[in-house]
Design a protein around this motif. Structure first.
Motif, PDB file in Angstrom:
ATOM      1  N   UNK A   1     -12.812  -6.306 -12.539  1.00 57.09           N
ATOM      2  CA  UNK A   1     -13.003  -4.869 -12.278  1.00 57.09           C
ATOM      3  C   UNK A   1     -13.015  -4.601 -10.774  1.00 57.09           C
ATOM      4  N   UNK A   2     -13.697  -5.457 -10.012  1.00 53.52           N
ATOM      5  CA  UNK A   2     -13.751  -5.282  -8.552  1.00 53.52           C
ATOM      6  C   UNK A   2     -12.376  -5.470  -7.924  1.00 53.52           C
ATOM      7  N   UNK A   3     -11.604  -6.415  -8.456  1.00 51.38           N
ATOM      8  CA  UNK A   3     -10.249  -6.638  -7.935  1.00 51.38           C
ATOM      9  C   UNK A   3      -9.366  -5.424  -8.204  1.00 51.38           C
ATOM     10  N   UNK A   4      -9.487  -4.845  -9.380  1.00 47.09           N
ATOM     11  CA  UNK A   4      -8.699  -3.660  -9.726  1.00 47.09           C
ATOM     12  C   UNK A   4      -9.101  -2.473  -8.843  1.00 47.09           C
ATOM     13  N   UNK A   5     -10.393  -2.314  -8.600  1.00 48.03           N
ATOM     14  CA  UNK A   5     -10.847  -1.230  -7.732  1.00 48.03           C
ATOM     15  C   UNK A   5     -10.329  -1.417  -6.305  1.00 48.03           C
ATOM     16  N   UNK A   6     -10.331  -2.659  -5.839  1.00 49.58           N
ATOM     17  CA  UNK A   6      -9.790  -2.966  -4.514  1.00 49.58           C
ATOM     18  C   UNK A   6      -8.319  -2.574  -4.447  1.00 49.58           C
ATOM     19  N   UNK A   7      -7.582  -2.879  -5.511  1.00 42.99           N
ATOM     20  CA  UNK A   7      -6.156  -2.537  -5.556  1.00 42.99           C
ATOM     21  C   UNK A   7      -5.950  -1.024  -5.549  1.00 42.99           C
ATOM     22  N   UNK A   8      -6.772  -0.285  -6.300  1.00 38.89           N
ATOM     23  CA  UNK A   8      -6.623   1.176  -6.347  1.00 38.89           C
ATOM     24  C   UNK A   8      -6.903   1.791  -4.975  1.00 38.89           C
ATOM     25  N   UNK A   9      -7.937   1.306  -4.314  1.00 39.53           N
ATOM     26  CA  UNK A   9      -8.272   1.865  -2.994  1.00 39.53           C
ATOM     27  C   UNK A   9      -7.153   1.591  -1.976  1.00 39.53           C
ATOM     28  N   UNK A  10      -6.595   0.406  -2.040  1.00 39.64           N
ATOM     29  CA  UNK A  10      -5.487   0.070  -1.129  1.00 39.64           C
ATOM     30  C   UNK A  10      -4.238   0.865  -1.487  1.00 39.64           C
ATOM     31  N   UNK A  11      -4.021   1.067  -2.769  1.00 44.58           N
ATOM     32  CA  UNK A  11      -2.890   1.869  -3.229  1.00 44.58           C
ATOM     33  C   UNK A  11      -2.939   3.262  -2.620  1.00 44.58           C
ATOM     34  N   UNK A  12      -4.122   3.877  -2.602  1.00 51.45           N
ATOM     35  CA  UNK A  12      -4.261   5.228  -2.044  1.00 51.45           C
ATOM     36  C   UNK A  12      -3.868   5.244  -0.571  1.00 51.45           C
ATOM     37  N   UNK A  13      -4.279   4.223   0.168  1.00 51.84           N
ATOM     38  CA  UNK A  13      -3.928   4.131   1.597  1.00 51.84           C
ATOM     39  C   UNK A  13      -2.421   3.976   1.766  1.00 51.84           C
ATOM     40  N   UNK A  14      -1.844   3.094   0.979  1.00 51.87           N
ATOM     41  CA  UNK A  14      -0.409   2.824   1.134  1.00 51.87           C
ATOM     42  C   UNK A  14       0.441   4.002   0.666  1.00 51.87           C
ATOM     43  N   UNK A  15       0.008   4.681  -0.398  1.00 50.78           N
ATOM     44  CA  UNK A  15       0.793   5.839  -0.849  1.00 50.78           C
ATOM     45  C   UNK A  15       0.735   6.971   0.186  1.00 50.78           C
ATOM     46  N   UNK A  16      -0.397   7.113   0.851  1.00 49.03           N
ATOM     47  CA  UNK A  16      -0.490   8.130   1.907  1.00 49.03           C
ATOM     48  C   UNK A  16       0.524   7.845   3.006  1.00 49.03           C
TER      49      UNK A  16
END
Length: 197
Positions: free
Chosen positions: A52-67
């Motif tokens: 779950x923590x790994x998935x949350x880390x991926x989502x947070x990074x995804x938001x940065x990269x999509x921006x």
């Protein structure tokens, strides 16, 4: 991705996103991230103890990269005062086109995470929070071009964008994504319908 040096947490999150795009949800493990990133075994577990923590880390990074998709090598046209619906349509078209071409793997990872969020309430909260920033920004842009109902119009535009992304990356249109001109025309038609002009 930029050639600038990134931190170990960023490397782990980027590698997780790449694995999601390449192998899907089943291919994402702590060990797989360590191996693909060339890190010592246990490095990913030290950053994100649980799946779950790994998935949350991926989502947070995804938001940065999509921006960053909005500010890639060729900056999209700004939506400044007076740019009107055509300026916003151009901005959306540029970002969407990058998302289905140059950032296609990132979009694929996002689709994987979106589906997983339907099964994990804790991930849903993180995913929705990350998406809220984009929605708020879009609402502001819609206000600036004269929308009388920016919240409702933002939901409609986001639904259209999500449909374009899915169709162009994972759906029946994945073999031939739309051109930027096609996307601009579609966004312009939607905006003119919404704004009554």
């Amino acid at each position: 991705m930029s050639t600038a040096r990134i931190s170990r947490p960023e490397l782990i999150a980027d590698t997780a996103l790449a694995l999601l795009a390449e192998r899907g949800m089943r291919g994402l493990t702590h060990r797989a991230v360590d191996e693909a990133a060339g890190l010592p075994q246990g490095s990913t577990s030290n950053l994100a103890r649980t799946r779950a923590a790994l998935l949350e880390t991926a989502v947070r990074r995804l938001a940065v990269r999509e921006a960053r998709v909005f500010s890639a090598e060729t900056p999209p046209p700004p939506v400044a005062a007076g740019a009107g619906p055509d300026g916003l349509a151009a901005l959306l078209a540029t970002a969407l086109h990058r998302s289905v071409t140059a950032a296609r793997d990132l979009t694929r990872a996002r689709l994987e995470l979106a589906l997983e969020a339907t099964r994990r309430p804790e991930l849903r909260a993180v995913y929705d929070s990350a998406g809220r920033a984009f929605r708020d920004q879009l609402e502001g842009m819609l206000r600036s071009v004269g929308s009388a109902h920016p919240e409702r119009h933002a939901r409609s535009l986001i639904a259209w964008c999500e449909g374009v992304l899915f169709h162009s990356v994972a759906g029946a249109g994945s073999a031939s994504p739309p051109s930027e001109d096609e996307l601009r025309a579609g966004a312009r038609e939607l905006l003119r319908g919404m704004l009554g002009g």
